[in-house]
Each structure stands twice: as structure tokens, then as C-alpha cells.
Write a protein that holds these residues in place. Structure first.
Motif, short mmCIF file in Angstrom:
data_model
loop_
_atom_site.label_atom_id
_atom_site.label_comp_id
_atom_site.label_asym_id
_atom_site.label_seq_id
_atom_site.Cartn_x
_atom_site.Cartn_y
_atom_site.Cartn_z
N ASP A 1 40.36 34.16 41.34
CA ASP A 1 40.85 35.74 42.32
C ASP A 1 41.51 36.06 41.35
OD1 ASP A 1 42.95 36.78 45.71
OD2 ASP A 1 40.81 37.71 43.96
N LYS A 2 40.56 37.44 40.84
CA LYS A 2 41.16 38.66 40.35
C LYS A 2 42.48 39.05 40.38
CE LYS A 2 36.13 38.82 37.75
NZ LYS A 2 35.48 39.56 37.23
N ASN A 3 42.43 39.75 41.55
CA ASN A 3 43.44 40.40 42.67
C ASN A 3 44.77 39.43 42.37
OD1 ASN A 3 41.66 42.58 42.50
ND2 ASN A 3 41.22 41.56 44.72
N ASN A 4 45.02 38.49 43.06
CA ASN A 4 46.03 37.28 42.31
C ASN A 4 46.15 36.34 42.08
OD1 ASN A 4 46.10 38.61 45.75
ND2 ASN A 4 44.85 37.37 46.73
N LYS A 5 45.29 36.24 41.18
CA LYS A 5 45.51 35.48 39.60
C LYS A 5 45.31 34.16 40.21
CE LYS A 5 46.75 39.79 36.86
NZ LYS A 5 47.44 39.57 36.29
#
Length: 430
Positions: free
Chosen positions: A74-78
Motif C-alpha cells: 500500500d503506497k499511501n499507508n506504506k
């Protein structure tokens, strides 16, 4: 236990004539936190949930998911997140149907892209209309005519250069047949005309707002008069006050005027609390209002209310001494003393209340907090000598306290009854 990974240095790469080709090759990036976790794993075996959190949050290593799940970064939440693994035929299980092969391929392409991002459609040819799968509109039809060769030829006379399936005449007929609601015409509001006052008018308004010296002196005089009368009523017997107001009725009017001004500054009027209580009693309840003032209690409730005071300034008020009211024995269900225990003979008030009260009748008292001692046990015990028992009290309100006593018996003898004294309201001399 977690196994420690051995990071070996890669060998030299030989170039031409056995010479190294630019030194050591680039080493793989290793997270320094890994060694701390591995050292910790030798002395402590974390639970699977803690281990998964450490791998996700610190090392960012995908945890081995079950067979029916798959990992996705997940790129947003890393962090890594689990998603259900898409098995063959998952679209058929969901019940998704497609009308054509092009729609199916476009759906597969859209799944690969991020679903949260809005996709913009780019048309290479402006004249080509977008595909639609809705019902046929009567303004559109197939304007392609069959030719002898079996191919369709476009009827240019009934088409548009941009929308080649649009019939302009048919569309005009539809637009003409649909009723058009005319918008309601609202007249714009005219801005208010500002009132221009002259200098004389402004001065007149300022003078009207200002109180004259005579008005200020009159208010101070009425306040001082009220305080003087109030102190007299607290420090003398009810018979003396009754005689004073009988001789000059204007004194009681001045007292009531000052009382109303003082009551206007209160956050809560105790008479409102008593009115709310009386409204909850049965309709057959008979009430005796001692020190009624302007008889607001009798006007506010639909009960039989006998109003008594040392002076009569309102219709229905009987002028008398509170120690001797014109009512028969045991004829009242409720006796009210709302800020009315004024005088040095409170003992006589309680004896009169006991006389007119029925058995198990209630005497309700509302008084200033400053008049009742903080330790009110002696005050409550003194009522017990008169045959009353405490039923309810409220001493948490601001400025006022409330007591409900129920009549259990008649007082034994008047000679052995205690003398009840409350603190009088005294004002500072100015």
C-alpha cells in the motif's frame, strides 16, 4: 528462531587482461533494523501477530500470507496489506456479465489500474460517438441505409457532422413538445434606506438614554427604602409588621416594587420550583400560600389556593397575620412558605401550619441559603418537635435551599417547643 542471513562480499569482476572492471560490485541494501530484530529473536519468541506487525512496520518485509490471500504494498499507508487471492472464475462468482468482448477487456484493464483514481477518456476522433449500452432514444436511430452490395451507406441528409446518428428534426419536435416551466420572476429587494439623523436628533436620543439625576436619586431611594423595610420585617414580630402595613399601605407597595427588582436579578426564582411541584399534585389538592405577595402561585396552577399576606395588593389575597389565618383545622393538604419565614416568631408560623394541615400533609419551605446554618441538623430536629418529619431537601442550588416536611402528629405541648431563629438579612450601612 529467526535465522541470521550471511551477507558475503561479492568477488571482483575481471575485465580485460585480468584487471578488475571498476572495483567491487554494488552490495545489496540491508535494513539495519534487521540485525536488532534477529538479535532480539534469539532471546524472545514473539507471537505471530507481533511478528507480523514488526515485519510490516519496521522491516517492510511481506509476511507470508495464507494460500487464499495475497500480499500487496500500500503506497499511501506504506505497509503491506492482505487481499483475497483472485482465483479463476472470480468474475462469474460475483455475477458480473459483459455484453461484448471489448467491455470485458476494458474491465480487465481497469482492474490493473488504481480504482480510486478517476480515469479520463481520450477520444482520438471527435466525430466518433462514445459507446453506450442504454435504451434507444427516439432522437437517435440507425441512419445507415442498406446498399445493393449488402453494405450500409450513411444518409448524409439526416445526419450531423459530429454526431452522425442524430436526427435534428426529430430532436426539435421532442424539444417543442416538452412543456417548459417558466422561472418565477422575483423582484429584487431594495436595499434599506439608511436613516440620516441630524445632530439635534442624535443629541435627543442620547439624552433619552441617559438617566437624569432625579431618576437615579429616585431609584436609590426606593432601593434604600426596600432594604430598610426588609430589615424591619426580619427583626420584629409578624404582628408588628402587620400593624405597620395596616397603618400605611404605600409601604407594602414600595416593598413589593423593590422585591420585584431584586428578583429580576436572580438566575432562578424559587417560586417557579414550587409552581412546578404543585402542578404535579392531584387536582383536589388544597394549598395555603403564606406570604403570597401578588398571588402568582394561585394564578399559575389550577388548584384551590388560599393566599395570605400582611397586606393585600392583588385580588384574592387575604390580609392577615401568618400566625393566625382564617382557615378551619385540618383543611389544607399543602402549606407553602416561599421566602416568607420573616419575623422573630417562626414558632407561631409552624404551630398555625400544623393546625390547618391535614394528617400526612406537607409543609414546603424555600429560603435563602445565607439564613440556614451549614449544619442544618438542629434546624431539622426542631421541626420534629412540632410533629414534622423531613421528607426531602435540596441544598445544592445556588442562593436558595428547599425543604419538605410531612406532618406525622400534633405537637405535644406549646410550652416545651423550641424557639426557632434564622439569620436575618442585614445590609451594610452606606
Amino acid at each position: 528462531m529467526w535465522k541470521r542471513q550471511q551477507n558475503k562480499q561479492p568477488p571482483f569482476k575481471a575485465g580485460k587482461n585480468g584487471a578488475p572492471s571498476g572495483g567491487i560490485s554494488k552490495r545489496k541494501k540491508v535494513n539495519p533494523q534487521r540485525f536488532k530484530i534477529q538479535a532480539l529473536g534469539k532471546i524472545w519468541t514473539p507471537p505471530p501477530a507481533v511478528k507480523e506487525k514488526i515485519l510490516n512496520d519496521i522491516l517492510k518485509i511481506p509476511y507470508k500470507a495464507p494460500e487464499n490471500m495475497q500480499n500487496k504494498w500500500d503506497k499511501n499507508n506504506k505497509k503491506w496489506k492482505k487481499e483475497p487471492r483472485k482465483e479463476p472464475g472470480h468474475l462469474l462468482k460475483q455475477g458480473i456479465k459483459f455484453s461484448s468482448q471489448e467491455e470485458f477487456t476494458s474491465h480487465l484493464k481497469s482492474e490493473k489500474k488504481n480504482k480510486n483514481v478517476d480515469k479520463k477518456r481520450k477520444l482520438e476522433d471527435v466525430s466518433s460517438p462514445p459507446p453506450h449500452t442504454g435504451a434507444l432514444n427516439p432522437a437517435f436511430n440507425d441512419s445507415m441505409q442498406d446498399t445493393p452490395n449488402g453494405k450500409k451507406e450513411e444518409d448524409i441528409s439526416t445526419t450531423d457532422s459530429v454526431h452522425h446518428r442524430l436526427k435534428k428534426d426529430k430532436l426539435k419536435e421532442l424539444l417543442a413538445s416538452t412543456p417548459v416551466n417558466k422561472p418565477i420572476e422575483i423582484e429584487p429587494l431594495e436595499p434599506p434606506v439608511p436613516i440620516k439623523l441630524t445632530i439635534k436628533e442624535k443629541r435627543k436620543r442620547k439624552e433619552a438614554r441617559k438617566k437624569t439625576i432625579f431618576d437615579v436619586a429616585k431609584e436609590r431611594l426606593s432601593t434604600a427604602r426596600f432594604r430598610y423595610l426588609n430589615e424591619l420585617m426580619y427583626t420584629q414580630t409578624s404582628a408588628q409588621s402587620f400593624k405597620m402595613f395596616q397603618e400605611d399601605s404605600s409601604l407594602f407597595e414600595a416593598y413589593m416594587e423593590g422585591y420585584k427588582k431584586a428578583a429580576g436579578a436572580w438566575t432562578k426564582d424559587p417560586l417557579d420550583v414550587i409552581i412546578a411541584y404543585v402542578k404535579k399534585t392531584p387536582k383536589t389538592t388544597v394549598v395555603a400560600d403564606m406570604g403570597c405577595g401578588d398571588a402568582r402561585l394561585a394564578r399559575s396552577v389550577k388548584r384551590t389556593v388560599h393566599s395570605f399576606d400582611i397586606a393585600s395588593t392583588a385580588p384574592g389575597v387575604v390580609q392577615c397575620d401568618m400566625s393566625n389565618v382564617p382557615l378551619p383545622n385540618e383543611s389544607v393538604d399543602l402549606v407553602v412558605f416561599c421566602l416568607a419565614l420573616m419575623g422573630t416568631n417562626i414558632k407561631d408560623f409552624l404551630l398555625e401550619a400544623s393546625r390547618i394541615l391535614k394528617e400526612e400533609g406537607i409543609i414546603k419551605i424555600a429560603e435563602l441559603e445565607s439564613r440556614i446554618p451549614k449544619n442544618d441538623l438542629d434546624f431539622i430536629k426542631s421541626f420534629g418537635r412540632f410533629g414534622f418529619k423531613l421528607k426531602w431537601k435540596n441544598t445544592k442550588e445556588r442562593f436558595f435551599v428547599y425543604y419538605d416536611f410531612i406532618k406525622e402528629r400534633e405537637p405535644n405541648s406549646r410550652n416545651n417547643l423550641p424557639h426557632i431563629e434564622l439569620k436575618p438579612c442585614l445590609y451594610k450601612k452606606r
